[in-house]
Design a protein around this motif. Structure first.
Motif, PDB file in Angstrom:
ATOM      1  N   LEU A  17       0.699  -1.251  -0.066  1.00  0.00           N
ATOM      2  CA  LEU A  17       0.252   0.008  -0.182  1.00  0.00           C
ATOM      3  C   LEU A  17       1.263   1.107   0.207  1.00  0.00           C
ATOM      4  O   LEU A  17       0.138   2.344  -0.794  1.00  0.00           O
ATOM      5  CB  LEU A  17      -0.607  -0.281   1.541  1.00  0.00           C
ATOM      6  CG  LEU A  17      -2.101  -1.150   1.042  1.00  0.00           C
ATOM      7  CD1 LEU A  17      -2.526  -1.292   2.395  1.00  0.00           C
ATOM      8  CD2 LEU A  17      -2.981  -1.156   0.314  1.00  0.00           C
ATOM      9  N   PHE A  21       2.697   1.718  -5.422  1.00  0.00           N
ATOM     10  CA  PHE A  21       2.533   0.929  -6.305  1.00  0.00           C
ATOM     11  C   PHE A  21       2.682   0.103  -7.312  1.00  0.00           C
ATOM     12  O   PHE A  21       2.622   0.240  -8.378  1.00  0.00           O
ATOM     13  CB  PHE A  21       0.218   0.662  -7.041  1.00  0.00           C
ATOM     14  CG  PHE A  21      -0.407   1.481  -5.069  1.00  0.00           C
ATOM     15  CD1 PHE A  21      -0.953   0.723  -5.179  1.00  0.00           C
ATOM     16  CD2 PHE A  21      -0.745   3.026  -4.797  1.00  0.00           C
ATOM     17  CE1 PHE A  21      -1.736   1.579  -3.904  1.00  0.00           C
ATOM     18  CE2 PHE A  21      -1.578   3.626  -4.475  1.00  0.00           C
ATOM     19  CZ  PHE A  21      -2.400   2.354  -3.355  1.00  0.00           C
ATOM     20  N   TRP A  23       4.165  -2.604  -7.960  1.00  0.00           N
ATOM     21  CA  TRP A  23       3.444  -3.756  -7.819  1.00  0.00           C
ATOM     22  C   TRP A  23       3.579  -4.259  -9.943  1.00  0.00           C
ATOM     23  O   TRP A  23       2.600  -4.626 -10.239  1.00  0.00           O
ATOM     24  CB  TRP A  23       2.758  -4.806  -7.244  1.00  0.00           C
ATOM     25  CG  TRP A  23       2.061  -3.613  -6.280  1.00  0.00           C
ATOM     26  CD1 TRP A  23       1.989  -3.130  -5.004  1.00  0.00           C
ATOM     27  CD2 TRP A  23       1.031  -3.916  -6.555  1.00  0.00           C
ATOM     28  NE1 TRP A  23       0.711  -2.700  -4.775  1.00  0.00           N
ATOM     29  CE2 TRP A  23       0.051  -3.415  -5.600  1.00  0.00           C
ATOM     30  CE3 TRP A  23      -0.170  -4.396  -7.522  1.00  0.00           C
ATOM     31  CZ2 TRP A  23      -0.860  -3.314  -5.383  1.00  0.00           C
ATOM     32  CZ3 TRP A  23      -1.946  -4.670  -7.417  1.00  0.00           C
ATOM     33  CH2 TRP A  23      -2.083  -3.622  -6.519  1.00  0.00           C
ATOM     34  N   ARG A  24       2.415  -2.734  -9.495  1.00  0.00           N
ATOM     35  CA  ARG A  24       1.209  -2.644 -10.329  1.00  0.00           C
ATOM     36  C   ARG A  24       1.401  -2.426 -12.083  1.00  0.00           C
ATOM     37  O   ARG A  24       3.049  -1.824 -12.164  1.00  0.00           O
ATOM     38  CB  ARG A  24       0.366  -1.664 -10.648  1.00  0.00           C
ATOM     39  CG  ARG A  24      -0.440  -1.549  -9.557  1.00  0.00           C
ATOM     40  CD  ARG A  24      -1.557  -0.267  -9.882  1.00  0.00           C
ATOM     41  NE  ARG A  24      -2.672  -0.194 -10.473  1.00  0.00           N
ATOM     42  CZ  ARG A  24      -3.618   0.879 -10.342  1.00  0.00           C
ATOM     43  NH1 ARG A  24      -4.323   1.064  -9.416  1.00  0.00           N
ATOM     44  NH2 ARG A  24      -4.234   0.648 -11.810  1.00  0.00           N
ATOM     45  N   THR A 330       1.562  -9.221  -5.731  1.00  0.00           N
ATOM     46  CA  THR A 330       2.750  -7.968  -5.815  1.00  0.00           C
ATOM     47  C   THR A 330       2.587  -8.973  -6.696  1.00  0.00           C
ATOM     48  O   THR A 330       3.432  -7.889  -7.786  1.00  0.00           O
ATOM     49  CB  THR A 330       2.935  -7.558  -4.495  1.00  0.00           C
ATOM     50  OG1 THR A 330       4.106  -8.306  -4.323  1.00  0.00           O
ATOM     51  CG2 THR A 330       2.673  -7.290  -3.887  1.00  0.00           C
TER      52      THR A 330
END
Length: 382
Positions: A17, A21, A23-24, A330
């Motif tokens: 969090l 972010f 991991w996007r 993730t």
């Protein structure tokens, strides 16, 4: 032992969090529109012993469908495999954008070979093209025909001084599948793309395989002279542009691919370890912190799960399992981006262990005088 499991789980909640972010994988070129006038572009390609990959990469540059003026400058950095001659043969056979092949000779003291070649290429481009933009791209990078057009349109539309895309690396062999997606995943964790792209952010990074740089911004930042001894030249370049007031952007590529194969684990090991300790600024305490951090974040979850199940400690097992589950979650977007089966995700702790060992090996090589070695050259710490 439970406190280790708790610490690992809390670390993963924060990474999920609170780390931009990272991991996007949806950070792609920003919205763009065609400019009224297409600026001139010089494509600078430093190349050292790259004759084997040029047939898969150079024609893609020469074949760019760019509405404005563009020329390609391939700088042969002391190759011994006929790189320059191979480039000329490909240009004669394929045609396309004008190609200039030159060699600057051995780098002066204080310069890395790649940046010495980039310096020479930029100087030639200024004489021949007087470019408004420079596309700095590696000799193993292939571009879709509209890649340059899209990069320039994005830079113009968003008022960007630097636009960089992380090329999609080759993923074919077992070891490439195990290590390569994690390489990009870890890079994004260190330099979250959203954080890099946020106006006024302190985080700066670029991916050296594909960097579109406005010439005025390069001159204002003193590129490449101010970064001439940088081993991790892409991140250092982005920092220099940002510190001089430039606006930078970094994202994943859809039209840019690396064609370099890494068939053996030794090839991938060399790719990572040659600059890992430089990434830590050659600081022993940063190395120690990195090793401990990797152990807590990536190795502790499976160890806690197995130890908890073995001892009947359900709390420890639950903590380890939860942390491992968040870790896998993730990693899934990166596996999808690379078109890999999702069952590779639980192997991430093993991959992280390999990266930990590569980092330690990089430090050992540095203290033995073999740090930052690449293609016959070894560079000392700045």
């Amino acid at each position: 032992m439970e406190w280790i499991g708790t610490g690992s789980l809390l670390a993963w909640v924060w990474l999920l969090l609170g780390q931009g972010f990272f991991w996007r994988t949806d950070v792609r070129l920003p919205d763009r529109r065609d400019p009224e006038r297409w600026p001139s572009v010089a494509v600078v390609v430093p190349a050292r012993d790259e004759a084997a990959v040029l047939p898969d990469s150079l024609p893609s540059l020469l074949g760019q469908k760019y509405p404005g003026r563009a020329e390609v400058f391939l700088v042969d950095d002391g190759s011994t495999d006929g790189t320059g001659a191979r480039a000329r043969e490909l240009a004669a056979a394929r045609g396309g954008l004008p190609l200039t092949v030159s060699s600057p000779g051995e780098p002066e003291p204080g310069w890395t070979g790649k940046l010495w070649a980039v310096r020479h290429g930029i100087a030639l481009a200024r004489e021949r093209v007087a470019p408004e933009y420079l596309l700095l791209t590696d000799a193993d990078i292939a571009h879709d025909p509209d890649s340059l057009r899209e990069l320039v349109a994005a830079a113009r539309s968003a008022g960007l001084d630097l636009v960089s895309q992380m090329a999609r690396l080759r993923v074919v062999t077992f070891w490439e599948r195990l290590i390569v997606p994690a390489f990009v995943y870890f890079f994004g964790q260190l330099y979250p793309f959203r954080r890099v792209n946020r106006p006024g952010a302190r985080t700066a990074a670029a991916a050296g395989g594909c960097v579109l740089l406005r010439r005025e911004a390069a001159e204002r930042a003193g590129i490449p002279e101010t970064i001439r001894n940088a081993v991790i030249d892409d991140v250092t370049l982005a920092r220099a542009v940002q510190r001089s007031g430039g606006k930078i952007w970094l994202g994943l590529a859809d039209r840019v691919d690396s064609v370099r194969p890494y068939p053996r684990p030794a090839d991938l090991w060399r790719m990572v370890s040659r600059s890992a300790y430089a990434q830590l600024r050659h600081q022993p305490m940063l190395l120690l912190g990195t090793v401990l951090g990797l152990a807590l974040v990536y190795l502790a979850p499976p160890v806690a799960l197995v130890a908890g199940l073995a001892d009947g400690n359900t709390t420890l097992a639950a903590l380890g399992g939860a942390a491992w589950a968040v870790m896998c979650g993730t990693y899934l977007p990166m596996l999808r981006y690379y078109g890999q089966p999702l069952w590779w995700a639980p192997l991430l702790p093993f991959t992280a262990l390999l990266y930990l060992l590569m980092t330690v090996d990089s430090a050992v090589a540095h203290y033995r005088g073999r740090g930052a070695a690449w293609k016959g050259r070894t560079y000392p710490a700045p």
